[in-house]
Design an enzyme around this catalytic site. Structure first.
Site, PDB file in Angstrom:
ATOM      1  N   LYS A  50      88.358 -18.502-113.505  1.00 26.54           N
ATOM      2  CA  LYS A  50      87.912 -17.790-112.308  1.00 26.54           C
ATOM      3  C   LYS A  50      86.828 -16.781-112.680  1.00 26.54           C
ATOM      4  CE  LYS A  50      92.208 -18.704-109.960  1.00 26.54           C
ATOM      5  NZ  LYS A  50      93.618 -18.345-109.760  1.00 26.54           N
ATOM      6  N   GLN A  94      97.463 -13.504-109.430  1.00 27.48           N
ATOM      7  CA  GLN A  94      97.794 -14.815-109.982  1.00 27.48           C
ATOM      8  C   GLN A  94      99.298 -15.053-109.922  1.00 27.48           C
ATOM      9  OE1 GLN A  94      95.488 -17.080-110.961  1.00 27.48           O
ATOM     10  NE2 GLN A  94      97.076 -18.564-111.461  1.00 27.48           N
ATOM     11  N   ASP A 117      92.998 -15.903-101.258  1.00 25.85           N
ATOM     12  CA  ASP A 117      93.890 -17.051-101.455  1.00 25.85           C
ATOM     13  C   ASP A 117      94.369 -17.614-100.115  1.00 25.85           C
ATOM     14  OD1 ASP A 117      94.447 -17.870-104.119  1.00 25.85           O
ATOM     15  OD2 ASP A 117      95.592 -16.037-104.492  1.00 25.85           O
TER      16      ASP A 117
HETATM   17  N1  GUN Z   1      98.742 -20.045-109.254  1.00 29.50           N
HETATM   18  C1  GUN Z   1      98.463 -21.366-109.196  1.00 29.50           C
HETATM   19  N2  GUN Z   1      97.525 -21.613-108.265  1.00 29.50           N
HETATM   20  C2  GUN Z   1      97.206 -20.417-107.716  1.00 29.50           C
HETATM   21  C3  GUN Z   1      96.291 -20.029-106.712  1.00 29.50           C
HETATM   22  O1  GUN Z   1      95.572 -20.824-106.096  1.00 29.50           O
HETATM   23  N3  GUN Z   1      96.252 -18.695-106.439  1.00 29.50           N
HETATM   24  C4  GUN Z   1      97.034 -17.796-107.074  1.00 29.50           C
HETATM   25  N4  GUN Z   1      96.924 -16.525-106.727  1.00 29.50           N
HETATM   26  N5  GUN Z   1      97.893 -18.130-108.018  1.00 29.50           N
HETATM   27  C5  GUN Z   1      97.978 -19.438-108.328  1.00 29.50           C
END
Ligand code: GUN
Length: 280
Positions: A50, A94, A117
């Protein structure tokens, strides 16, 4: 005949380039805060990816790596701080969080305007009624991959395997908004292979390696594999048994290099959207 491979790397690069170009053209200042608690190795990889994508797009990234023993109060305090920080347009915590932290409580604390998200109840509700600013990243990435095939979703039988809040449910909604006829399967579904065989568009979001076999796939179908399963030998494996399904499907996404990179590209797009909304 072998399926066409849907190249998520190339398509995600194009989305990121669009985001980068818009940020440069309109001189937009966009910032994304990524919060990671503990040292889950998979989460570490995602967070690093990211960060890299932010750099590429010209988005400022702020990383908060907190120790596993961080208290809920401390985490909520950080979220509050980020909510009121003007340099931060998007906040991503996350998941999964360590067990002593209440994920729902943390997600609901994020300002819905910064919830890139699209996990906050308010944004989930907006997705349900089809009036949304933030697309759920993974389902939105899957939609881009389906569109890239040229197959029109309208009127098609779409089957989603898995009913998670993060993927299965929002995926079903996006397909429905695109006028698909949508079925959601799960562990209690009777004769799941038979339901899957009806699908013109099949989305596997089960979290079980090699779950979808060739006998579950209609010849020529579009097969989107959301699974990222780490095998004992360290290799990544999807929810779809790629070798045999790719002989029967019309289009198929690989793992890695399919849905994974798209999720991050859509996150960049959401962060740009957040910056634009907050600038108003
Ligand atoms: N963990 C696995 N996929 C994601 C996601 O798309 N967003 C977040 N915040 N955590 C994750």
């Amino acid at each position: 005949m072998a399926a066409k491979i849907i190249d998520g790397k190339t398509i995600s690069a194009a989305v990121k380039e669009q985001v980068r170009a818009e940020i440069e053209r309109d001189r937009i200042k966009a910032g994304l805060a990524v919060v990671i608690v503990g040292d889950d190795p998979a989460s570490r990889v995602y967070v690093n990816n990211k960060k890299k994508a932010c750099e590429l797009c010209g988005i400022q990234s702020f990383e908060y790596a907190l120790p596993a023993e961080t208290s809920e109060e401390q985490l909520l305090e950080l979220v509050d701080t980020l909510n009121s920080d003007d340099k931060v347009n998007g906040i991503l915590v996350q998941l999964p969080l360590p067990k002593h932290l209440d994920e729902k409580k943390v997600i609901e604390r994020i300002s819905p305007l910064k919830d890139v998200d699209a996990f906050h109840e308010m944004n989930v509700g907006k997705i349900m009624i089809g009036n949304y600013a933030f697309l759920p990243c993974t389902p939105a990435g899957c939609m881009e991959l389906i569109r890239s095939t040229g197959v029109d979703i309208a009127g098609k039988e779409c089957v989603v395997i898995g009913r998670s809040n993060i993927v299965g449910k929002p995926m079903a909604m996006l397909l429905l908004h695109a006028n698909g006829t949508v079925t959601v399967c799960h562990s209690k579904t009777h004769d799941l292979p038979e339901v899957c065989r009806r699908a013109d568009i099949l989305i596997a979001a089960v979290g079980k390696p090699n779950f979808v076999t060739a006998d579950m796939v209609k010849p020529g179908a579009v097969v989107i594999d959301v699974g990222i399963n780490r095998m004992e030998n360290g290799k990544l494996c999807g929810d779809v048994k790629f070798d045999e399904v790719s002989e029967k499907a019309g289009f198929i996404t690989p793992v890695p290099g399919g849905v994974g990179p798209m999720t991050i590209a859509m996150l960049m797009r959401n962060t740009l959207t957040a910056a634009k909304i907050q600038a108003k």
